[in-house]
Design a protein around this motif. Sequence first.
Motif, PDB file in Angstrom:
ATOM      1  N   ASP B  72       0.871  -1.171   0.000  1.00 47.46           N
ATOM      2  CA  ASP B  72       0.000   0.000   0.000  1.00 47.46           C
ATOM      3  C   ASP B  72       0.915   1.230   0.000  1.00 47.46           C
ATOM      4  OD1 ASP B  72      -2.965   0.944   0.549  1.00 47.46           O
ATOM      5  OD2 ASP B  72      -1.608   2.237   1.728  1.00 47.46           O
ATOM      6  N   MET B  73       0.550   2.270  -0.752  1.00 48.47           N
ATOM      7  CA  MET B  73       1.413   3.450  -0.875  1.00 48.47           C
ATOM      8  C   MET B  73       1.704   4.090   0.484  1.00 48.47           C
ATOM      9  SD  MET B  73       2.632   4.017  -3.872  1.00 48.47           S
ATOM     10  CE  MET B  73       2.672   2.275  -4.276  1.00 48.47           C
ATOM     11  N   SER B  74       0.748   3.976   1.423  1.00 46.91           N
ATOM     12  CA  SER B  74       0.947   4.602   2.732  1.00 46.91           C
ATOM     13  C   SER B  74       2.076   3.935   3.523  1.00 46.91           C
ATOM     14  CB  SER B  74      -0.345   4.539   3.544  1.00 46.91           C
ATOM     15  OG  SER B  74      -0.659   3.180   3.812  1.00 46.91           O
ATOM     16  N   LYS B  81       9.434   5.014  -2.757  1.00 41.10           N
ATOM     17  CA  LYS B  81       8.659   5.338  -3.956  1.00 41.10           C
ATOM     18  C   LYS B  81       9.581   5.676  -5.129  1.00 41.10           C
ATOM     19  CE  LYS B  81       4.431   6.820  -1.599  1.00 41.10           C
ATOM     20  NZ  LYS B  81       3.544   7.961  -1.267  1.00 41.10           N
ATOM     21  N   HIS B  85       9.813   3.676  -8.596  1.00 41.38           N
ATOM     22  CA  HIS B  85       9.614   4.430  -9.831  1.00 41.38           C
ATOM     23  C   HIS B  85      10.793   4.226 -10.782  1.00 41.38           C
ATOM     24  CE1 HIS B  85       8.425   7.476 -12.625  1.00 41.38           C
ATOM     25  NE2 HIS B  85       9.423   8.278 -12.315  1.00 41.38           N
ATOM     26  N   ILE B  90       6.236   1.617 -10.470  1.00 38.73           N
ATOM     27  CA  ILE B  90       5.123   2.529 -10.197  1.00 38.73           C
ATOM     28  C   ILE B  90       5.342   3.828 -10.962  1.00 38.73           C
ATOM     29  CG2 ILE B  90       4.805   1.557  -7.853  1.00 38.73           C
ATOM     30  CD1 ILE B  90       5.932   4.170  -6.724  1.00 38.73           C
ATOM     31  N   LEU B  94       1.184   7.376  -9.174  1.00 38.79           N
ATOM     32  CA  LEU B  94       0.899   6.469  -8.060  1.00 38.79           C
ATOM     33  C   LEU B  94       1.739   6.843  -6.836  1.00 38.79           C
ATOM     34  CD1 LEU B  94      -0.806   3.978  -7.243  1.00 38.79           C
ATOM     35  CD2 LEU B  94       1.204   2.560  -7.746  1.00 38.79           C
ATOM     36  N   ALA B  95       2.978   7.283  -7.100  1.00 37.44           N
ATOM     37  CA  ALA B  95       3.876   7.641  -5.988  1.00 37.44           C
ATOM     38  C   ALA B  95       3.296   8.772  -5.150  1.00 37.44           C
ATOM     39  CB  ALA B  95       5.255   8.022  -6.527  1.00 37.44           C
ATOM     40  N   LYS B  97       0.263   9.125  -4.343  1.00 45.10           N
ATOM     41  CA  LYS B  97      -0.923   8.693  -3.594  1.00 45.10           C
ATOM     42  C   LYS B  97      -0.563   8.063  -2.256  1.00 45.10           C
ATOM     43  CE  LYS B  97      -3.847   9.011  -7.316  1.00 45.10           C
ATOM     44  NZ  LYS B  97      -5.230   8.741  -7.719  1.00 45.10           N
ATOM     45  N   SER B 101      -4.159   3.193  -2.248  1.00 41.34           N
ATOM     46  CA  SER B 101      -3.516   2.983  -3.553  1.00 41.34           C
ATOM     47  C   SER B 101      -2.312   2.079  -3.331  1.00 41.34           C
ATOM     48  CB  SER B 101      -3.031   4.304  -4.145  1.00 41.34           C
ATOM     49  OG  SER B 101      -4.136   5.088  -4.548  1.00 41.34           O
ATOM     50  N   GLY B 102      -2.019   1.241  -4.298  1.00 46.31           N
ATOM     51  CA  GLY B 102      -0.906   0.321  -4.048  1.00 46.31           C
ATOM     52  C   GLY B 102      -0.418  -0.401  -5.278  1.00 46.31           C
ATOM     53  N   GLU B 117      -4.293   3.984  -9.174  1.00 44.49           N
ATOM     54  CA  GLU B 117      -3.475   5.074  -9.721  1.00 44.49           C
ATOM     55  C   GLU B 117      -4.486   6.047 -10.321  1.00 44.49           C
ATOM     56  OE1 GLU B 117      -2.378   5.885 -13.195  1.00 44.49           O
ATOM     57  OE2 GLU B 117      -0.196   6.132 -13.079  1.00 44.49           O
TER      58      GLU B 117
END
Lengths: 353, 353
Positions: B72-74, B81, B85, B90, B94-95, B97, B101-102, B117
Amino acid sequence: MQLDDLLARKGAWLAEGAEDGIVISSRIRLARNLDGIAFPDWAGEEECLRVQSQVLSALDRVGLLAPAMVMDMSSLSLADKDFLHERHLISMELARKGRGSGLVVREDEELGVMVNEEDHLRLQAMRPSFCLDELWGEIDALDSAIEKHLRYAFSETLGYITACPTNIGTGLRASVMLHVPGLRLANEVEPIIKGVGKLGLVVRGLLGEGTEASGNMFQLSNQTTLGESEAVIIERLTHVVREVVIHERNARLRLMEQRESRVRDFVCRAFGVLSHARLLGSNETLDLLSGLRLGVDLGIVAGLGTAEINRLTLYCQPGHLQKLMGRSIHAQERDEERARKVREAMRCAGLAG
Amino acid sequence: MQLDDLLARKGAWLAEGAEDGIVISSRIRLARNLDGIAFPDWAGEEECLRVQSQVLSALDRVGLLAPAMVMDMSSLSLADKDFLHERHLISMELARKGRGSGLVVREDEELGVMVNEEDHLRLQAMRPSFCLDELWGEIDALDSAIEKHLRYAFSETLGYITACPTNIGTGLRASVMLHVPGLRLANEVEPIIKGVGKLGLVVRGLLGEGTEASGNMFQLSNQTTLGESEAVIIERLTHVVREVVIHERNARLRLMEQRESRVRDFVCRAFGVLSHARLLGSNETLDLLSGLRLGVDLGIVAGLGTAEINRLTLYCQPGHLQKLMGRSIHAQERDEERARKVREAMRCAGLAG
């Protein structure tokens, strides 16, 4: 001795490199004219030839330039003129002239006279290291000796009369060539140029008037020639050069303390490009050789001395390259040949630490 | 498997390098959304979390991504990130978020899904070499398998519905990463960019939308997604890539015939700077690695393969450098560390001939 014999020699202005690696060389010239004869740019060829002949005969009697090389500009190819200019033996101004203008230079290249440049006589003395007083002694002796045989244009109120008013009085220009990569890396060149301007001094590039300060080298010289004695002019220049040297030393110390990787990067990149490039332009090479020179001064570059860097600095210039090749070559071939010479020289060099 | 375990791996988009050294990698992505649910940028966090949970459970049942990494992005730091990337796993979008988001990605990094995304699902398949047909086979299979468990937003007239109208229809973007130093040296990149534009294709930089073509690499991809089948889009891109590869090959041949020293200079300077610089910026390094890569392709550089250059290309980017250091480092330290890594790698390299 022929002009081409100079090829095997190091050139007076770069021969050894000075003690501390910052002052490269010193130079003094005196502008003199014959009384009652038009300045070269106003005289016809016949008159110039007469002046040249008088000057040559006077120099012959003086004997201070023996053994001398004597050249009339009309006998030189463009490549020869570039070659002599790069050795600081003739000015661009003299290079543009033909019959009736010429050069007399002692074979060690340290003492000479340009004939019918802008003035009838331009005496010049130059030598690696910081030695304005010695040079003044020599050029003053030459000047006095010549004056016994030729009548100079001289005014009791103004001093020596010259074609350009900026030279009237002493007719003296003293210059010191400095290598200041530390000031450049620390962005302190501009303030220094402004500062010396206020002291009646002027900054020029490697090859004199109108040239850029390539290779982090600049020439510091007096602007004014009138209203002060030669001793005062030379003393002030000496004083300012000492100040600039201290500034450069401090800049190097500070950079090595605070931004060592920036300095090492400058040196090591120069080392990398000089060791491997296949095409090297003239100005780029001067800049890279500056990095290498700093590296030698700081002990980052080993296996290569200042003398070898001086040799490269001189021999990588277009006129010298063409002389070495023995023919005129176009720009790309020059860049290839320059890169080849530099790579060869770099084979014995290495990075310390 | 943890995100940090990826550090020891090569990354899917650069793993081996393609056969001919010109095509670096291929990539296909499909944009999909769930029927009746707001697009991620309009949905709240709760709704995004519900979508994510549905997607994860569907992917679990599908099984095509096993063994998978799920993030998960969190749960990711900024450095994480950047790292993902740079591996092309990603997008920047998306980065930016957070929770809801994940990313789900197969451990070989070749097949994955970005969740929430710009669209609910962004399926992507990538692999080194020129292999759009294989990738299409894989991503199509994944897409069909997911569709058995989730109801996609789909219109009979338009096709797949996407958040941005430029993706509607097939939702497909196929890209090929090319290394074209020959075209760059021959000043032929601009005409090609203009030319492919007329064919409905678009050129992007190394890291996708909005990035410059650093390191002489560019991505060629389809501009339009609507009104044509996936097969037609992929076929046209394939055709144009083949043309560009031929142009690049011809440019290299022509350069080696007509301007060999220019090419060798480009390669050898890159070699010299990479071997010795103490500070290397990110973009400069990409450009220099391009010279090195060309040198390997042309047999000028020996002792180092494309795989090692790919590794450097990846590991010299800021996110990877920080991951390797295990901490956040400021720009100058990064440049020092990058230069150190590159110098180390260059020790086994040499110039041939």
